[in-house]
Design a protein around this motif. Sequence first.
Motif, PDB file in Angstrom:
ATOM      1  N   PRO A 271       0.803  -1.231   0.000  1.00 53.78           N
ATOM      2  CA  PRO A 271       0.000   0.000   0.000  1.00 53.78           C
ATOM      3  C   PRO A 271       0.830   1.272   0.000  1.00 53.78           C
ATOM      4  O   PRO A 271       0.372   2.315  -0.478  1.00 53.78           O
ATOM      5  N   ASP A 272       2.053   1.198   0.493  1.00 52.74           N
ATOM      6  CA  ASP A 272       2.915   2.384   0.513  1.00 52.74           C
ATOM      7  C   ASP A 272       3.875   2.416  -0.659  1.00 52.74           C
ATOM      8  O   ASP A 272       4.788   3.265  -0.708  1.00 52.74           O
ATOM      9  N   GLY A 273       3.674   1.519  -1.611  1.00 54.43           N
ATOM     10  CA  GLY A 273       4.551   1.468  -2.772  1.00 54.43           C
ATOM     11  C   GLY A 273       5.881   0.800  -2.443  1.00 54.43           C
ATOM     12  O   GLY A 273       6.090   0.292  -1.338  1.00 54.43           O
ATOM     13  N   ALA A 274       6.781   0.802  -3.415  1.00 52.75           N
ATOM     14  CA  ALA A 274       8.110   0.203  -3.244  1.00 52.75           C
ATOM     15  C   ALA A 274       9.061   0.855  -4.231  1.00 52.75           C
ATOM     16  O   ALA A 274       8.655   1.238  -5.334  1.00 52.75           O
ATOM     17  N   PRO A 275      10.333   0.981  -3.877  1.00 50.83           N
ATOM     18  CA  PRO A 275      11.316   1.561  -4.805  1.00 50.83           C
ATOM     19  C   PRO A 275      11.469   0.702  -6.055  1.00 50.83           C
ATOM     20  O   PRO A 275      11.263  -0.517  -6.016  1.00 50.83           O
ATOM     21  N   ASP A 276      11.838   1.342  -7.153  1.00 55.85           N
ATOM     22  CA  ASP A 276      12.037   0.614  -8.397  1.00 55.85           C
ATOM     23  C   ASP A 276      13.041  -0.516  -8.228  1.00 55.85           C
ATOM     24  O   ASP A 276      12.876  -1.599  -8.802  1.00 55.85           O
ATOM     25  N   ALA A 277      14.080  -0.272  -7.435  1.00 55.69           N
ATOM     26  CA  ALA A 277      15.104  -1.294  -7.236  1.00 55.69           C
ATOM     27  C   ALA A 277      14.527  -2.542  -6.568  1.00 55.69           C
ATOM     28  O   ALA A 277      14.906  -3.669  -6.900  1.00 55.69           O
ATOM     29  N   ALA A 278      13.586  -2.341  -5.626  1.00 59.95           N
ATOM     30  CA  ALA A 278      12.962  -3.479  -4.948  1.00 59.95           C
ATOM     31  C   ALA A 278      12.068  -4.256  -5.910  1.00 59.95           C
ATOM     32  O   ALA A 278      12.013  -5.492  -5.865  1.00 59.95           O
TER      33      ALA A 278
ATOM     34  N   GLU B 178      12.440  -4.442  -9.197  1.00 59.00           N
ATOM     35  CA  GLU B 178      13.326  -5.173 -10.106  1.00 59.00           C
ATOM     36  C   GLU B 178      13.942  -6.377  -9.412  1.00 59.00           C
ATOM     37  O   GLU B 178      14.127  -7.445 -10.016  1.00 59.00           O
ATOM     38  N   SER B 179      14.257  -6.236  -8.145  1.00 59.04           N
ATOM     39  CA  SER B 179      14.821  -7.356  -7.385  1.00 59.04           C
ATOM     40  C   SER B 179      13.834  -8.507  -7.295  1.00 59.04           C
ATOM     41  O   SER B 179      14.211  -9.682  -7.437  1.00 59.04           O
ATOM     42  N   ALA B 180      12.555  -8.192  -7.066  1.00 61.17           N
ATOM     43  CA  ALA B 180      11.523  -9.229  -6.995  1.00 61.17           C
ATOM     44  C   ALA B 180      11.361  -9.921  -8.344  1.00 61.17           C
ATOM     45  O   ALA B 180      11.199 -11.146  -8.421  1.00 61.17           O
ATOM     46  N   VAL B 181      11.403  -9.134  -9.411  1.00 64.39           N
ATOM     47  CA  VAL B 181      11.292  -9.686 -10.769  1.00 64.39           C
ATOM     48  C   VAL B 181      12.421 -10.686 -11.023  1.00 64.39           C
ATOM     49  O   VAL B 181      12.195 -11.807 -11.504  1.00 64.39           O
ATOM     50  N   ARG B 182      13.647 -10.286 -10.700  1.00 60.81           N
ATOM     51  CA  ARG B 182      14.800 -11.159 -10.935  1.00 60.81           C
ATOM     52  C   ARG B 182      14.753 -12.395 -10.041  1.00 60.81           C
ATOM     53  O   ARG B 182      15.089 -13.500 -10.475  1.00 60.81           O
ATOM     54  N   ALA B 183      14.322 -12.204  -8.807  1.00 63.94           N
ATOM     55  CA  ALA B 183      14.368 -13.289  -7.832  1.00 63.94           C
ATOM     56  C   ALA B 183      13.536 -14.487  -8.265  1.00 63.94           C
ATOM     57  O   ALA B 183      13.961 -15.637  -8.123  1.00 63.94           O
ATOM     58  N   VAL B 184      12.333 -14.234  -8.785  1.00 66.11           N
ATOM     59  CA  VAL B 184      11.436 -15.352  -9.120  1.00 66.11           C
ATOM     60  C   VAL B 184      11.489 -15.744 -10.593  1.00 66.11           C
ATOM     61  O   VAL B 184      10.871 -16.734 -10.990  1.00 66.11           O
ATOM     62  N   GLY B 185      12.212 -14.967 -11.414  1.00 65.47           N
ATOM     63  CA  GLY B 185      12.326 -15.320 -12.826  1.00 65.47           C
ATOM     64  C   GLY B 185      11.253 -14.740 -13.721  1.00 65.47           C
ATOM     65  O   GLY B 185      10.882 -15.343 -14.729  1.00 65.47           O
ATOM     66  N   LEU B 186      10.770 -13.547 -13.389  1.00 64.06           N
ATOM     67  CA  LEU B 186       9.733 -12.887 -14.190  1.00 64.06           C
ATOM     68  C   LEU B 186      10.342 -11.987 -15.261  1.00 64.06           C
ATOM     69  O   LEU B 186       9.650 -11.219 -15.903  1.00 64.06           O
ATOM     70  N   ASP B 187      11.628 -12.081 -15.486  1.00 64.59           N
ATOM     71  CA  ASP B 187      12.356 -11.160 -16.349  1.00 64.59           C
ATOM     72  C   ASP B 187      11.743 -11.016 -17.745  1.00 64.59           C
ATOM     73  O   ASP B 187      11.603  -9.903 -18.258  1.00 64.59           O
TER      74      ASP B 187
ATOM     75  N   GLU C 138       3.179 -17.897 -16.373  1.00 65.92           N
ATOM     76  CA  GLU C 138       3.471 -16.467 -16.253  1.00 65.92           C
ATOM     77  C   GLU C 138       2.606 -15.825 -15.176  1.00 65.92           C
ATOM     78  O   GLU C 138       3.083 -14.970 -14.418  1.00 65.92           O
ATOM     79  N   ARG C 139       1.343 -16.228 -15.092  1.00 61.56           N
ATOM     80  CA  ARG C 139       0.493 -15.686 -14.034  1.00 61.56           C
ATOM     81  C   ARG C 139       1.019 -16.093 -12.653  1.00 61.56           C
ATOM     82  O   ARG C 139       0.978 -15.300 -11.706  1.00 61.56           O
ATOM     83  N   GLN C 140       1.505 -17.317 -12.544  1.00 61.19           N
ATOM     84  CA  GLN C 140       2.078 -17.744 -11.266  1.00 61.19           C
ATOM     85  C   GLN C 140       3.317 -16.919 -10.922  1.00 61.19           C
ATOM     86  O   GLN C 140       3.509 -16.543  -9.759  1.00 61.19           O
ATOM     87  N   LEU C 141       4.127 -16.605 -11.904  1.00 59.73           N
ATOM     88  CA  LEU C 141       5.319 -15.801 -11.647  1.00 59.73           C
ATOM     89  C   LEU C 141       4.952 -14.388 -11.202  1.00 59.73           C
ATOM     90  O   LEU C 141       5.620 -13.809 -10.328  1.00 59.73           O
ATOM     91  N   VAL C 142       3.901 -13.817 -11.795  1.00 57.54           N
ATOM     92  CA  VAL C 142       3.443 -12.491 -11.360  1.00 57.54           C
ATOM     93  C   VAL C 142       3.015 -12.541  -9.895  1.00 57.54           C
ATOM     94  O   VAL C 142       3.378 -11.676  -9.088  1.00 57.54           O
ATOM     95  N   ALA C 143       2.244 -13.562  -9.541  1.00 61.23           N
ATOM     96  CA  ALA C 143       1.790 -13.693  -8.151  1.00 61.23           C
ATOM     97  C   ALA C 143       2.961 -13.904  -7.203  1.00 61.23           C
ATOM     98  O   ALA C 143       2.990 -13.356  -6.084  1.00 61.23           O
ATOM     99  N   LEU C 144       3.934 -14.685  -7.611  1.00 62.88           N
ATOM    100  CA  LEU C 144       5.113 -14.925  -6.774  1.00 62.88           C
ATOM    101  C   LEU C 144       5.911 -13.637  -6.567  1.00 62.88           C
ATOM    102  O   LEU C 144       6.327 -13.326  -5.445  1.00 62.88           O
ATOM    103  N   ALA C 145       6.131 -12.878  -7.643  1.00 64.50           N
ATOM    104  CA  ALA C 145       6.872 -11.622  -7.512  1.00 64.50           C
ATOM    105  C   ALA C 145       6.111 -10.632  -6.636  1.00 64.50           C
ATOM    106  O   ALA C 145       6.710  -9.893  -5.844  1.00 64.50           O
ATOM    107  N   ARG C 146       4.786 -10.612  -6.751  1.00 62.84           N
ATOM    108  CA  ARG C 146       3.946  -9.729  -5.932  1.00 62.84           C
ATOM    109  C   ARG C 146       4.147 -10.008  -4.453  1.00 62.84           C
ATOM    110  O   ARG C 146       4.333  -9.091  -3.645  1.00 62.84           O
ATOM    111  N   VAL C 147       4.125 -11.278  -4.077  1.00 67.31           N
ATOM    112  CA  VAL C 147       4.268 -11.626  -2.659  1.00 67.31           C
ATOM    113  C   VAL C 147       5.713 -11.477  -2.199  1.00 67.31           C
ATOM    114  O   VAL C 147       5.975 -11.084  -1.064  1.00 67.31           O
ATOM    115  N   TYR C 148       6.663 -11.757  -3.083  1.00 73.32           N
ATOM    116  CA  TYR C 148       8.075 -11.555  -2.735  1.00 73.32           C
ATOM    117  C   TYR C 148       8.321 -10.099  -2.341  1.00 73.32           C
ATOM    118  O   TYR C 148       9.086  -9.806  -1.419  1.00 73.32           O
ATOM    119  N   LEU C 149       7.652  -9.193  -3.027  1.00 80.05           N
ATOM    120  CA  LEU C 149       7.811  -7.756  -2.789  1.00 80.05           C
ATOM    121  C   LEU C 149       7.036  -7.286  -1.558  1.00 80.05           C
ATOM    122  O   LEU C 149       7.353  -6.237  -0.981  1.00 80.05           O
TER     123      LEU C 149
END
Length: 223
Positions: free
Chosen positions: A87-94, A96-105, A127-138
Motif C-alpha cells: 500500500p505504501d509502494g516500493a522503490p524501483d530497485a525493490a 526489479e529485485s523481486a522480478v529477478r528473484a522469481v524469474g519474471l524477467d 506467467e500468471r504464477q510468476l506475477v503472483a510470486l513476484a507480488r508476494v516476494y515484494l
Amino acid sequence: MPVVDGLDLSVRPGEHVAVVGPSGIGKSTLFALIAGLLVPDRGELLIDGRPVHRPDRDAYAARRALIPQEAYVFGGTLRDNLLYLCPDGAPDAAVESAVRAVGLDRVAHAPGGLDARIDPAALSQGERQLVALARVYLAPARLVLLDEATCHLDPATEARAERAFADRPGTLMVIAHRLSSARRADRVLVLDGVAAATGRHEELLERSETYRDLVGHWRPGAG
C-alpha cells in the motif's frame, strides 16, 4: 468429519517447511486455516503467539500471504499487479529485485516494461504464477504459503522461485508436488489422515510409509 484433526505443529521463524500428502487429505485446508480464511472448529492456531483471525479483522494479516494454485492477475500494468500488496509502494530497485528473484524477467522486460498494460488472459498459467510470486516476494509478509503455487512452472524455474523465498527474510511453507520441493525444505510435514509425521526427506523415507509411497509415485525426473 474434520479434514485436519489433532495436528500439533510448531514452525520456527525462518523455517522452510514442505507439506505433502495424498490428494484431498487436507493440505489446502491447513493453509487456509493458517491464512485465516477458515476458522478451526476447535483447537488453537497462533502466529507470533497471537491467535489467527480472518484477514479482514486481523491487524497482522499483512504479515502472511497465501498464493493458491490459480494465480490472480488483474488488468492493469504489471507494476500495479506487483505493488498490489504494498500500500505504501516500493522503490524501483525493490521491484526489479523481486522480478529477478522469481524469474519474471521475460514478462517484465517486454515492450513497455513494468508500465505496460497486461491482459491476464494473454499470459500463460506459468506467467500468471510468476506475477503472483513476484507480488508476494515484494510484499511485507513474513509468512508465505505456497499452495502448489509453482505447479505450472518447469522444475528449474520452480527451484529458482522456491530458493528465492527460502533466502528471503521470513518463514516459508510449501505444498509440494515434486520431490525436489521436499528435498529443498528444512523439514517435511506428511499428512496421511491418521498421524502426521515431520522430518527431513531421508528420515521420512525410513519411518513414514505414506511418504515412501508418495515418493514412489512422483514421476521420474520430478526431483
